[in-house]
Design a protein around this motif. Structure first.
Motif, PDB file in Angstrom:
ATOM      1  N   LYS A 522      29.750 114.686 -11.460  1.00  0.00           N
ATOM      2  CA  LYS A 522      28.696 115.447 -10.806  1.00  0.00           C
ATOM      3  C   LYS A 522      27.672 115.956 -11.817  1.00  0.00           C
ATOM      4  O   LYS A 522      27.635 115.528 -12.969  1.00  0.00           O
ATOM      5  N   ASP A 523      26.864 116.908 -11.391  1.00  0.00           N
ATOM      6  CA  ASP A 523      25.754 117.408 -12.195  1.00  0.00           C
ATOM      7  C   ASP A 523      26.202 118.171 -13.433  1.00  0.00           C
ATOM      8  O   ASP A 523      25.461 118.256 -14.418  1.00  0.00           O
ATOM      9  N   MET A 547      27.554 111.298  -6.792  1.00  0.00           N
ATOM     10  CA  MET A 547      27.580 112.748  -6.661  1.00  0.00           C
ATOM     11  C   MET A 547      26.476 113.442  -7.448  1.00  0.00           C
ATOM     12  O   MET A 547      26.319 114.655  -7.359  1.00  0.00           O
TER      13      MET A 547
END
Length: 673
Positions: A522-523, A547
């Motif tokens: 993810k980020d 994601m």
């Protein structure tokens, strides 16, 4: 905006709804201008240039304006070597470089398509101390060679590959290159038999030429090459005849010498010579008794009989038999047993018949082996790898990856049959490994990665593409390998932010990171990359990381050295995010936004402001454009600032020492009084 206003330019303003840049565009009008419909580049150039000046960068490139501006300080390069390969240079640029760097001793201008013969006049008139000149693919013809005629006697290295050099040009070279040691004339389509004869005369008469590259030339005959090798080739130390598809075994007869004489060849490269057979190896072994490096890559007719001939050469150190399907496991093992005592580098990529017997013999015989490439060699098992590790403990690079890009119906699999037993033995007994490639070896798991991080702390490049058994527990241990520069984790689908974040936190030297297909990342990982590797990361691939969103991608704007960014198939990436990246990552050369919310019209509109990249056809990708010559000014300015800083520091130190001496003298006088 403050910097732009201070520099006298119009600050940028965005519309509230569309995010469009007001005052910029093909139909906009600049205040005070009498012309309508100015191009986006012309309208935006003043603002963009002022911003770059405010950021203390000399200039920026715009299409059609790649002109070198002379530096007033006439600063010289630090190392005396100038390399402008793949720049969009023109004749006037080279003239300025030649006038500025008169003391340079090396000049490289590879693949500058816009150059003409006029650059030769500028080089000979100003750069009088050159001894190395590389002008491959620079449109040099006979007229350029005539301009260099008076200067050739000073050169030791000359590269004219890919130019229109004919027989007359080679004749001028043979008459004037008195001190020339290295001559590269690869891919010169006009070279014929007379040119090879002139080169033979140069070798015989001057006796200085030691390195010759004629690869990719297909218009000279077997007979003239045979004459070159037989008469003057005895003084050569390296010879490259790769891709000369017209040559046969008859040509190699020129290498043959008497029993008491031998050629001086140390390096022989014969890649992609599909017309050579085992008899060519016989001639090589009879004439090249001092050979240390032999490259027979993609010689399809090479078999075990040819290797048996090569066992006569006991000085071999580096051999390349990649893509030679006729070599068997028994034949290569016998070759290593008789001639492999000094091997330091072996390449058997795609030799599908090689297996444990060859690896075992390498471990028993080649104790000084440092590089082994065995990509696509699927018959190797733990037994062979363990024997290799026992004897070759000086290994620095190993490639036992699977050949996942080749479809071959003759074998059941291109994946090596390796398990934890063999991999553990390798990392325990070879602590000097710096390059590790086990692409597609699915049994490379967390335990193996932990062992590698513990015993091989100097690893620079690691490729575990397709090792889907790796999880966060193993990836996090990579933080203990701070030397790692290249990491490929493609397809490691079980890895999440919990593994990437702690790993990246310790990889302060990371230059290239591939996270393609890791749909659980993810980020948070992108934010950690921007925090820990902002000054080093130049290549980042995040393809199909579903994601990731704008929140993480926008953080990459701090990575100012980023030249390649892959964002393909990221559904949540928007045009606003990409616009933010394009404003901050000015070094960007490649950008892949296929499968995102970025439209083709957006790229076509905004890429005109990017210094180093341009739109690729109809695809939603940006690719590198020829690098602007203005970077030369940046180099000179940085060097000048360094010299100024050194001068200021020297003055400050001297003032500090003087103050200390004065204080000591004052104290002594007071004590005496």
């Amino acid at each position: 905006e403050k910097r732009a206003k201070h520099a006298g330019a119009k600050p940028k303003k965005f519309a509230a709804t569309t995010g469009r840049l007001r005052g910029v565009g093909p139909h906009s009008r600049r205040p005070g201008s009498q012309k309508r419909g100015r191009s986006a580049v012309a309208t935006f150039s003043r603002y963009y240039k002022s911003i770059r000046v405010a950021q203390e960068i000399d200039d920026v490139s715009f299409p059609g304006r790649d002109v070198l501006y002379a530096d007033e300080a006439k600063t010289k390069p630090l190392d005396g070597a100038i390399d402008f390969s793949f720049y969009a240079m023109r004749d006037e640029d080279v003239a300025v470089v030649a006038a500025t760097c008169v003391d340079a001793n090396e000049l490289t201008l590879q693949r500058n398509m816009y150059l003409t013969d006029a650059i030769c006049d500028a080089i000979t008139a100003n750069m009088t101390r050159l001894h190395t000149l590389r002008l491959p693919h620079c449109s040099i013809t006979l007229n350029g060679i005539k301009s260099l005629q008076s200067y050739l006697q000073h050169l030791y290295f000359l590269d004219l590959s890919g130019n229109d050099i004919n027989d007359d040009g080679v004749y001028i070279l043979s008459c004037n290159c008195v001190r020339l040691e290295t001559l590269v004339l690869s891919e010169c389509a006009a070279l014929r038999d007379h040119s090879i004869q002139y080169i033979a005369q140069l070798i015989k008469s001057r006796r200085a030429l030691r390195h010759l590259d004629l690869s990719g030339n297909i218009k000279f005959s077997n007979e003239v090459c045979l004459s070159l090798l037989a008469e003057g080739g005895g003084r050569l130390e390296s010879l490259n005849l790769s891709n000369c598809s017209q040559l046969t075994d008859l040509c190699m007869m020129g290498l043959q010498r008497g029993r008491t004489h031998s050629m001086s060849l140390v390096k022989l490269v014969l890649q992609n010579m599909h017309t050579l057979h085992d008899s060519a190896c016989n001639f090589i072994s009879l004439g090249c008794k001092k050979l240390e490096e032999l490259d027979l890559r993609n010689c399809l007719h090479l078999s075990d009989a040819g290797l048996q001939y090569l066992t006569r050469i006991q000085t071999l150190r580096r051999v390349n038999f990649a893509e030679c399907p006729g070599i068997s496991d028994e034949g290569f093992a016998s070759f290593v047993e008789q001639a492999g005592a000094r091997f330091s580098s072996v390449d058997v990529t795609s030799c599908i018949k090689i297996g444990d017997a060859s690896f075992t013999m390498l471990g028993e015989t080649s104790n000084f082996l440092s590089v082994l490439k065995a990509n696509g060699v699927s018959r190797v098992s733990d037994a062979g790898l363990m024997k290799l590790a026992d004897g070759c403990q000086l290994l620095t690079a190993i490639d036992c990856s699977a050949d996942i890009n080749t479809l071959d119906t003759t074998t059941q699999s291109r994946v090596p049959s390796l398990s934890q037993r063999g991999l553990k033995a390798l990392f325990k007994k070879c602590p000097q490994l710096t390059e590790v490639n086990f692409l597609g070896v699915h049994r490379f798991d967390n335990g193996i990665l932990k062992l590698m991080a513990k015993n091989c702390a100097g690893v620079l490049r690691l490729n575990v593409h397709g090792c889907f058994t790796l999880t966060d527990e193993g990836i996090a241990r990579l933080a203990s390998v701070p030397t790692l520069e290249v990491l490929d984790l493609t397809g490691c689908a079980e890895v999440t932010d919990e593994g990437i974040v702690p790993a990246v936190e310790g990889l302060v030297n990371l230059r290239k990171l591939v996270l393609a297909g890791m749909y659980k990342v993810k980020d948070a990982s992108l934010w950690q990359i921007a925090k820990s590797c902002s000054k080093t990361i130049s290549h980042l691939e995040c393809k199909s990381c579903d994601m990731m969103t704008d929140y993480g991608v926008a953080a990459l704007s701090d990575c100012r050295e980023l030249t390649y960014l892959g964002l393909a198939n990221l559904d949540e990436v928007s045009e606003e995010c990409v616009r933010h990246l394009m404003r901050n990552c000015l070094s960007l050369e490649h950008l892949d936004v296929r499968g995102t919310r970025v439209s083709d019209n957006f790229l076509r509109k905004y890429t005109v402001y990017m210094p180093f990249c341009k739109k690729f056809g109809g695809a939603r990708r940006l690719v590198a454009r020829p690098r602007p010559i203005r970077l030369f000014n940046k180099h000179l300015k940085e060097q000048r600032s360094k010299s100024r800083a050194a001068t200021i520091m020297t003055r400050n130190v001297q003032a500090w020492i003087t103050a200390l001496l004065n204080e000591r003298n004052r104290v002594q006088r007071e004590a005496a009084a």
